[in-house]
Design a protein around this motif. Structure first.
Motif, mmCIF file in Angstrom:
data_model
loop_
_atom_site.group_PDB
_atom_site.id
_atom_site.type_symbol
_atom_site.label_atom_id
_atom_site.label_comp_id
_atom_site.label_asym_id
_atom_site.label_seq_id
_atom_site.Cartn_x
_atom_site.Cartn_y
_atom_site.Cartn_z
ATOM 1 N N GLU A 93 42.569 -28.059 -16.499
ATOM 2 C CA GLU A 93 41.583 -27.417 -15.633
ATOM 3 C C GLU A 93 41.016 -28.472 -14.681
ATOM 4 O O GLU A 93 40.408 -29.445 -15.122
ATOM 5 N N PHE A 94 41.227 -28.244 -13.390
ATOM 6 C CA PHE A 94 40.730 -29.154 -12.366
ATOM 7 C C PHE A 94 39.326 -28.757 -11.951
ATOM 8 O O PHE A 94 38.995 -27.567 -11.918
ATOM 9 N N LYS A 95 38.480 -29.764 -11.638
ATOM 10 C CA LYS A 95 37.145 -29.469 -11.101
ATOM 11 C C LYS A 95 37.276 -28.700 -9.802
ATOM 12 O O LYS A 95 36.531 -27.778 -9.534
ATOM 13 N N THR A 96 38.229 -29.116 -8.984
ATOM 14 C CA THR A 96 38.550 -28.424 -7.743
ATOM 15 C C THR A 96 40.021 -28.626 -7.454
ATOM 16 O O THR A 96 40.592 -29.656 -7.837
ATOM 17 N N ASP A 97 40.631 -27.664 -6.793
ATOM 18 C CA ASP A 97 42.039 -27.818 -6.446
ATOM 19 C C ASP A 97 42.225 -28.115 -4.955
ATOM 20 O O ASP A 97 43.338 -28.178 -4.465
ATOM 21 N N VAL A 98 41.100 -28.319 -4.239
ATOM 22 C CA VAL A 98 41.143 -28.681 -2.821
ATOM 23 C C VAL A 98 40.157 -29.821 -2.569
ATOM 24 O O VAL A 98 39.000 -29.745 -2.988
ATOM 25 N N ILE A 99 40.618 -30.863 -1.895
ATOM 26 C CA ILE A 99 39.724 -31.940 -1.451
ATOM 27 C C ILE A 99 39.712 -31.915 0.066
ATOM 28 O O ILE A 99 40.761 -31.974 0.707
ATOM 29 N N ASP A 100 38.508 -31.820 0.616
ATOM 30 C CA ASP A 100 38.330 -31.793 2.067
ATOM 31 C C ASP A 100 37.850 -33.172 2.509
ATOM 32 O O ASP A 100 36.742 -33.580 2.182
ATOM 33 N N TYR A 101 38.692 -33.880 3.245
ATOM 34 C CA TYR A 101 38.327 -35.188 3.778
ATOM 35 C C TYR A 101 37.292 -35.044 4.890
ATOM 36 O O TYR A 101 36.628 -36.008 5.236
ATOM 37 N N GLY A 102 37.190 -33.865 5.467
ATOM 38 C CA GLY A 102 36.331 -33.680 6.626
ATOM 39 C C GLY A 102 36.951 -34.387 7.821
ATOM 40 O O GLY A 102 38.163 -34.540 7.907
ATOM 41 N N THR A 103 36.110 -34.841 8.740
ATOM 42 C CA THR A 103 36.591 -35.613 9.891
ATOM 43 C C THR A 103 36.388 -37.088 9.571
ATOM 44 O O THR A 103 35.260 -37.517 9.341
ATOM 45 N N ILE A 104 37.480 -37.831 9.531
ATOM 46 C CA ILE A 104 37.404 -39.262 9.228
ATOM 47 C C ILE A 104 38.090 -40.045 10.334
ATOM 48 O O ILE A 104 38.944 -39.526 11.039
ATOM 49 N N GLU A 105 37.684 -41.306 10.457
ATOM 50 C CA GLU A 105 38.239 -42.154 11.505
ATOM 51 C C GLU A 105 39.557 -42.778 11.063
ATOM 52 O O GLU A 105 39.794 -42.995 9.879
ATOM 53 N N LYS A 106 40.365 -43.086 12.049
ATOM 54 C CA LYS A 106 41.639 -43.769 11.821
ATOM 55 C C LYS A 106 41.368 -45.067 11.066
ATOM 56 O O LYS A 106 40.451 -45.815 11.390
ATOM 57 N N GLY A 134 41.455 -43.719 2.592
ATOM 58 C CA GLY A 134 42.101 -42.433 2.374
ATOM 59 C C GLY A 134 42.276 -42.069 0.919
ATOM 60 O O GLY A 134 43.009 -41.146 0.594
ATOM 61 N N VAL A 135 41.612 -42.786 0.007
ATOM 62 C CA VAL A 135 41.773 -42.527 -1.423
ATOM 63 C C VAL A 135 40.754 -41.481 -1.878
ATOM 64 O O VAL A 135 39.556 -41.602 -1.614
ATOM 65 N N ARG A 136 41.255 -40.459 -2.547
ATOM 66 C CA ARG A 136 40.417 -39.424 -3.147
ATOM 67 C C ARG A 136 40.950 -39.168 -4.550
ATOM 68 O O ARG A 136 42.070 -39.526 -4.888
ATOM 69 N N VAL A 137 40.128 -38.508 -5.399
ATOM 70 C CA VAL A 137 40.498 -38.299 -6.798
ATOM 71 C C VAL A 137 40.302 -36.831 -7.192
ATOM 72 O O VAL A 137 39.243 -36.259 -6.936
ATOM 73 N N PHE A 138 41.330 -36.277 -7.794
ATOM 74 C CA PHE A 138 41.227 -34.967 -8.429
ATOM 75 C C PHE A 138 40.921 -35.212 -9.899
ATOM 76 O O PHE A 138 41.687 -35.886 -10.587
ATOM 77 N N GLU A 139 39.812 -34.668 -10.391
ATOM 78 C CA GLU A 139 39.450 -34.820 -11.799
ATOM 79 C C GLU A 139 39.825 -33.550 -12.550
ATOM 80 O O GLU A 139 39.671 -32.446 -12.034
#
Length: 141
Positions: free
Chosen positions: A27-40, A44-49
């Protein structure tokens, strides 16, 4: 003979029910991660828990991404029942474009394949639009 078949059928049925009771469940906390608007060039590291809510060890055998710009990292060992784990995802933020990628998780869980998504928009602040640079219109000058 009928009694033998009846006993055999009931024992097979009870064995299959007891075999199904021991299963990992992811069971994932969320199945979508939204980076939003980020600069070049941003991080870029995000975590699915996730949590193993089943009653058997969870083994993640494979994690794939829909393109080479996204690199997922799976947990090495089994996740015991009740324990949490993480799937780390690194997106290459040097690519200036919208992010719409899928990460596929394959495990021994009761749902063996899970699709996770990342989304967002990578912008290059040094390449602003000519219209955005002008604070006043030509007519106002």
């Amino acid at each position: 003979m009928k009694h033998l078949f009846t006993v055999l059928f009931i024992s097979l049925l009870s064995f299959s029910v007891s075999a199904q009771e021991k299963a990992a469940k992811i069971e994932f906390k969320t199945d979508v991660i939204d980076y939003g608007t980020i600069e070049k060039g941003a991080d870029g590291v995000r975590v699915f828990e996730f949590t193993n809510t089943g009653n058997a060890p969870l083994i993640i055998s494979k994690v794939n991404s829909s393109c080479g710009c996204t690199v997922p990292k799976k947990p090495e060992g089994p996740i015991q029942p009740g324990e949490t784990g993480q799937i780390e995802v690194k997106y290459d933020t040097n690519r200036v474009m919208p992010i719409r990628k899928t990460i596929t998780v394959i495990s021994n869980a009761d749902t063996p394949t899970v699709a996770l998504k990342i989304k967002g928009d990578v912008i290059d602040p040094s390449n602003t639009n000519v219209l955005e640079k002008k604070s006043t219109s030509v007519m106002q000058e």
